[in-house]
Design a protein around this motif. Structure first.
Motif, PDB file in Angstrom:
ATOM      1  N   GLU A   1       2.564   2.284   5.023  1.00 20.18           N
ATOM      2  CA  GLU A   1       3.160   3.621   5.471  1.00 20.18           C
ATOM      3  C   GLU A   1       2.292   4.337   6.369  1.00 20.18           C
ATOM      4  N   ILE A   2       1.940   3.484   7.556  1.00 19.78           N
ATOM      5  CA  ILE A   2       1.108   4.192   8.563  1.00 19.78           C
ATOM      6  C   ILE A   2       2.004   3.642   9.911  1.00 19.78           C
ATOM      7  N   ARG A   3       3.207   3.613   9.925  1.00 19.78           N
ATOM      8  CA  ARG A   3       3.683   3.265  11.021  1.00 19.78           C
ATOM      9  C   ARG A   3       3.541   4.132  12.430  1.00 19.78           C
ATOM     10  N   GLU A   4       3.239   5.478  12.086  1.00 18.52           N
ATOM     11  CA  GLU A   4       3.090   6.331  13.359  1.00 18.52           C
ATOM     12  C   GLU A   4       1.658   5.945  13.708  1.00 18.52           C
ATOM     13  N   PHE A   5       0.819   5.386  13.117  1.00 19.19           N
ATOM     14  CA  PHE A   5      -0.727   5.253  13.431  1.00 19.19           C
ATOM     15  C   PHE A   5      -1.004   3.771  13.704  1.00 19.19           C
ATOM     16  N   ILE A   6      -0.107   2.928  13.535  1.00 19.96           N
ATOM     17  CA  ILE A   6      -0.181   1.502  13.603  1.00 19.96           C
ATOM     18  C   ILE A   6      -0.723   1.051  15.172  1.00 19.96           C
TER      19      ILE A   6
ATOM     20  N   MET B   1      -5.870   5.343   4.691  1.00 21.24           N
ATOM     21  CA  MET B   1      -5.162   4.560   5.326  1.00 21.24           C
ATOM     22  C   MET B   1      -5.698   3.247   5.540  1.00 21.24           C
ATOM     23  N   LYS B   2      -6.979   3.020   5.430  1.00 22.92           N
ATOM     24  CA  LYS B   2      -7.534   1.758   5.508  1.00 22.92           C
ATOM     25  C   LYS B   2      -7.231   1.032   4.560  1.00 22.92           C
ATOM     26  N   VAL B   3      -7.271   1.581   3.336  1.00 21.07           N
ATOM     27  CA  VAL B   3      -6.950   0.816   2.152  1.00 21.07           C
ATOM     28  C   VAL B   3      -5.545   0.364   1.839  1.00 21.07           C
ATOM     29  N   ARG B   4      -4.767   1.136   2.552  1.00 21.98           N
ATOM     30  CA  ARG B   4      -3.221   0.967   2.466  1.00 21.98           C
ATOM     31  C   ARG B   4      -3.023  -0.249   3.468  1.00 21.98           C
TER      32      ARG B   4
END
Length: 370
Positions: free
Chosen positions: A112-117, A128-131
Motif C-alpha cells: 500500500e505504498i504505490r505513490e511512494f514506491i 512503510m518499511k514494515v509494509r
C-alpha cells in the motif's frame, strides 16, 4: 525442511549472548513461535537461522529459499527506491528477474505504498518499511519465512492483513515467528518454544496452555503506582484471603476481593472500580459498584471500613491479569467525585484450569458486601 542440530551442547555467540542446547525441526506446513522476555535469545536465534551470525558450534540445516523480516529496514539499501529494493531482495532470495517482475505489482499493492514506491527508502516511515518488507517476504513465497516482532510497528488493520496472509503461507512454507502477543501466537503457530537465557524452557505442539502459562509467570511484574487526594488510604487488599502479589485463580470459579479502607477525612459514601488488564495492558473487564447500582456507605463515619466483593464467576481465559483499583467519593447528587485513591497494578491474578487463551472481554456476576 528446516532442521537445527546441536551436537556439542551449545551455540556460543560472541557479543550477542549465548544460545544453548537448541534442537528443533520444522517442516513445510508448520509454524514455530518463539516467545520469552527481552534478552531470552529469540532474535539471536533468528539471526543464526538467517545466516547473519555464525555459531561457534552446532549445525543449522535449511533446505530452500529463506525470506526474513528480522529488523526494521534490514535488507534495504536506503538510497535505492522501494521498487529497486524489491528487485534486490528478490535477487538475494534467489529469484530471477522474470520471477520478480511477475510479483512486483502484487508486492506494491500489498504494501500500500504505490505513490511512494519510486522514492528512496531512507525517506520511508517505519510503518512503510514494515509494509514493504513484509510484502516482499510474503509475496515472494520463500520456502522458509522468518519474522521477528517488527510487525508490532504496523497499524491494526495491516497486522490483521499480514496474519491472514501468514495463515495461507503456512500451507506452502515453514514459518518461524517471534511475538509477544499470545493471541497472535495461538492463532497461527503449530509449535511453540519458550526461551530463557538462551535455553528452551518449554516446547509444545498443538496446545500451548502450559508454555504460555510459564511465559506469563516469567514476565509478570507488579509495578505498583498510587495517586490520590490523601483523604483515604487502601491499607489492605486480599484475593481469597491472601495478600500475595500474584495469586492463582481457577477458571470460572468463585473468588473474593477484600479491601481495607482507612479514612483520613470523614467520608459518607464512596465508589470502587476494579479493572482487570491483560498481559498486554489492555483492559478486559471492570467490576464497578456504580454500574452495579451499589453506593458503599460509611454511615457511622468510621475511620476504617472493610469491603468485600464476592465474585460468583469471572470467565477470564488463561493468562495473567493485573488489577487496577480506584476509589472515589460520592457527592450529594450521588455522582462520582474526585479520586480518593488509585492504585495501578495493585495485584495480579494468574487464571488456570483453562486451555484456551484469548483477549475477549468477559462478564461477571458478583455481590458487594460492606
Amino acid at each position: 525442511m528446516l532442521e537445527v542440530i546441536n551436537k556439542t551442547g551449545s551455540y556460543a555467540i560472541k557479543s550477542f549472548g549465548t544460545v544453548k542446547d537448541i534442537n528443533f525441526e520444522l517442516r513445510r506446513g508448520e509454524c514455530l513461535g518463539l516467545i520469552g522476555h527481552n534478552g531470552a535469545g529469540k532474535s539471536t536465534l533468528l539471526k543464526i537461522l538467517n545466516g547473519l551470525i555464525n555459531p561457534d558450534a552446532g549445525k543449522v540445516t535449511i533446505k530452500g529459499r529463506v525470506g526474513a523480516l528480522i529488523e526494521l529496514g534490514a535488507g534495504f539499501n536506503p538510497i535505492l527506491t522501494g521498487r529497486e529494493n524489491i528487485y534486490n531482495n528478490g535477487a538475494v532470495l534467489g529469484f530471477t528477474k522474470k520471477e520478480i517482475e511477475a510479483k512486483v505489482e502484487a508486492i506494491i499493492d500489498f504494501a500500500e505504498i504505490r505513490e511512494f514506491i519510486d522514492m528512496p527508502v531512507q525517506n520511508y516511515s517505519s510503518g512503510m518499511k514494515v509494509r514493504l518488507g513484509f510484502a516482499v517476504a510474503a509475496q515472494m513465497e520463500p520456502d522458509v519465512l522468518i519474522i521477528d516482532e517488527v510487525l508490532a510497528v504496523g497499524d491494526v488493520r495491516f497486522k490483521a492483513k499480514c496474519f491472514n496472509v501468514l495463515e495461507k503461507l503456512v500451507n506452502k512454507c515453514a514459518v518461524i515467528i517471534v511475538s509477544h502477543s499470545m493471541p497472535q501466537i495461538t492463532r497461527i503457530c503449530t509449535d511453540l518454544i519458550l526461551l530463557k537465557k538462551g535455553e528452551i524452557i518449554a516446547h509444545e505442539s498443538g496446545e500451548f496452555a502450559f508454555t504460555i502459562e510459564q511465559y506469563l509467570k516469567m514476565v509478570v511484574q507488579v509495578n505498583t503506582s498510587e495517586i490520590g487526594n490523601g483523604n483515604l488510604k487502601i491499607e489492605k487488599l486480599e484475593i481469597n484471603g491472601s495478600n500475595e502479589n500474584l495469586i492463582d485463580i481457577e477458571y470460572n470459579k468463585p473468588f473474593s476481593l477484600g479491601l481495607g479502607l482507612k479514612f483520613i477525612k470523614p467520608i459518607e459514601s464512596i465508589s470502587i472500580k476494579v479493572t482487570f488488564f491483560d498481559a498486554e495492558q489492555k483492559a478486559v473487564v471492570q467490576l464497578s459498584s456504580v454500574n452495579d447500582k451499589v453506593i458503599i456507605k460509611n454511615d457511622d463515619l468510621n475511620e476504617f471500613l472493610n469491603v468485600t466483593v464476592d465474585i460468583e464467576s469471572l470467565s477470564l481465559n488463561m493468562g495473567t491479569y493485573s488489577l487496577h483499583i480506584v476509589v472515589r467519593e460520592i457527592n450529594d447528587r450521588n455522582n462520582e467525585g474526585e479520586i480518593l485513591q488509585l492504585i495501578r497494578a495493585a495485584r495480579s491474578i494468574n487464571v488456570i484450569g483453562n486451555t484456551y487463551y484469548s483477549q475477549a472481554p468477559c462478564l461477571y456476576k458478583g455481590n458487594w458486601v460492606f
